[in-house]
Design an enzyme around this catalytic site. Structure first.
Site, mmCIF file in Angstrom:
data_model
loop_
_atom_site.group_PDB
_atom_site.id
_atom_site.type_symbol
_atom_site.label_atom_id
_atom_site.label_comp_id
_atom_site.label_asym_id
_atom_site.label_seq_id
_atom_site.Cartn_x
_atom_site.Cartn_y
_atom_site.Cartn_z
ATOM 1 N N CYS A 192 0.827 -1.199 0.000
ATOM 2 C CA CYS A 192 0.000 0.000 0.000
ATOM 3 C C CYS A 192 0.872 1.263 0.000
ATOM 4 C CB CYS A 192 -0.853 -0.089 1.239
ATOM 5 S SG CYS A 192 -1.749 1.336 1.657
ATOM 6 N N CYS A 337 14.065 4.186 -3.203
ATOM 7 C CA CYS A 337 12.772 4.268 -3.892
ATOM 8 C C CYS A 337 11.844 5.124 -3.028
ATOM 9 C CB CYS A 337 12.203 2.869 -4.108
ATOM 10 S SG CYS A 337 11.828 2.022 -2.565
#
Ligand SMILES: [Zn+2]
Length: 381
Positions: A192, A337
């Protein structure tokens, strides 16, 4: 002062008046709610609305499990917290909010990471388990616990615009493992945090989880037992699928799972081994001291537009292997990231290619931005 709901003094009568006049709830139902207990594992996007509505409904005892602090990126969906709670322990902030909403509720907090060593001991004290964690290791842990403890577990998951809910009662229907016997490979499904989620979707799914708990306690209506509700908010479609008990299920049918296992290992996830991680503090310090570090941003182009770290070269994850040819195996490489999960994969791949000094920035750009924001706050105050 603590007032029992049965006495129905003016305040209690007024608080629950909209429940009391529904024939399906009434005094009897309100009493059942008061005498029940629910534990919510994960006080995040799903946990926030679930906790608020359970508390408002008058559930007598609510447990909250979470080991995090409130961060700014939580506020878009974790509606139990406010700006004032930033940096606080989630369980503390959530408890305070619930007590200010409904002082009749007894709140019990567990400021810890739930795992095989403590799950049964904690969960056995509650009537219903709600999964607010939205990650695979915890979900399998809770499902197996619900089988071992023979109590209901309300599963919910969210991703971008899509959600799922199911009411799992292993005594009467399938368990989560009947639906998904094995976890997906860790690289197949973004989390998520990594893939993003519409805040409102968390509100819808978390509220439905609380609704199912309340219906179970009242003994009214039809539960999502043996059913999977699939929510598509983008097209506003709610689909109910039937799920069957799997006669081969290791957990609820064959009873082969007699103990909780190591679920992180089972799901093959994590940010990577310790030596493959670098913290934002360490990276910032090393860069400030002039260390020569190759910074590689492995996010997709649309993600790199959101926030950048100075001096990083941008190589999307999918192009990493072909681009790594120009790296030097002796150089220090830090990949990053959005949240640190894709970065862990990238660091692992680079290490396998022989770049033994490749590390992943723990927490990704979110951690970097959060660290820099806190440094700025310090200088300003
Ligand atoms: Zn099963």
């Amino acid at each position: 002062m603590h007032v029992s709901v049965f006495e129905l003094d003016e305040n209690t009568f007024l608080r629950y008046s909209r429940h009391l006049i529904i024939p399906e709830v009434g005094l009897e139902g309100q009493r059942k709610l008061k005498n029940s207990s629910v534990i919510v594992v994960g006080a995040g996007g799903l946990g926030s609305p679930a906790l608020l509505y359970l508390a408002a409904a008058g559930i007598g005892r609510i447990g909250i499990v979470d080991y995090d602090t409130v961060e700014r990126s939580n506020l878009q969906r974790q509606v139990i917290y406010t700006e004032k709670d930033l940096g606080r322990r989630k369980v503390e902030a959530a408890k305070e909010r619930i007590e200010s909403l409904n002082p009749d509720v007894r709140v019990e907090t567990y400021d810890l990471r739930i795992d095989s060593s403590n799950a049964l001991e904690i969960l056995k004290n509650y009537d219903i388990i709600i999964d607010g964690s939205d990650n695979f290791p915890t979900r399998y842990l809770l499902s197996d616990s619900s089988v071992l403890l023979s109590k209901p577990f309300i599963y919910g998951s969210i991703y971008r615009f899509d959600g799922q809910v199911s009411f799992i009662d292993p005594r009467r229907g399938p368990c989560y493992r009947c639906l998904y016997p094995e976890p997906p490979p860790p690289d197949a499904i973004p989390t998520c945090a990594e893939g993003g989620v519409l805040g409102l979707l968390a509100g819808i799914v978390g509220s439905i989880q609380a609704l199912e708990a309340v219906k179970y306690i009242l003994g009214r209506g039809r539960l999502l037992l043996g059913k999977l509700l699939v929510v598509d908010t983008l097209n506003l479609e709610f689909t109910v699928l039937n799920i069957e008990k799997d006669p081969e299920c290791k957990a609820c049918s064959k009873k082969e799972i007699t103990n909780l296992i190591d679920y992180d290992n089972f799901c093959g996830i994590g940010e990577g081994r310790k030596e493959m991680l670098i913290s934002v503090q360490e990276l910032e310090e090393r860069l400030r001291q002039g260390a020569r570090i190759r910074l590689v941003d492995v996010r997709e182009p649309y993600e790199t537009e959101l926030y950048r770290i100075d001096g990083a070269e941008r190589i999307p994850f999918s192009k990493l292997v072909e681009s790594a040819g120009r790296f030097d195996s002796s150089e220090e490489i830090v990949v990053f990231c959005h949240t640190g999960i894709k970065g862990a994969r990238a660091a692992r791949i680079l290490r396998e290619m022989g770049f033994s000094k490749a590390r992943n920035l723990a927490g990704g750009v979110l951690a970097w931005a959060s660290y820099n924001a806190s440094q700025k706050d310090k200088t300003n105050s």
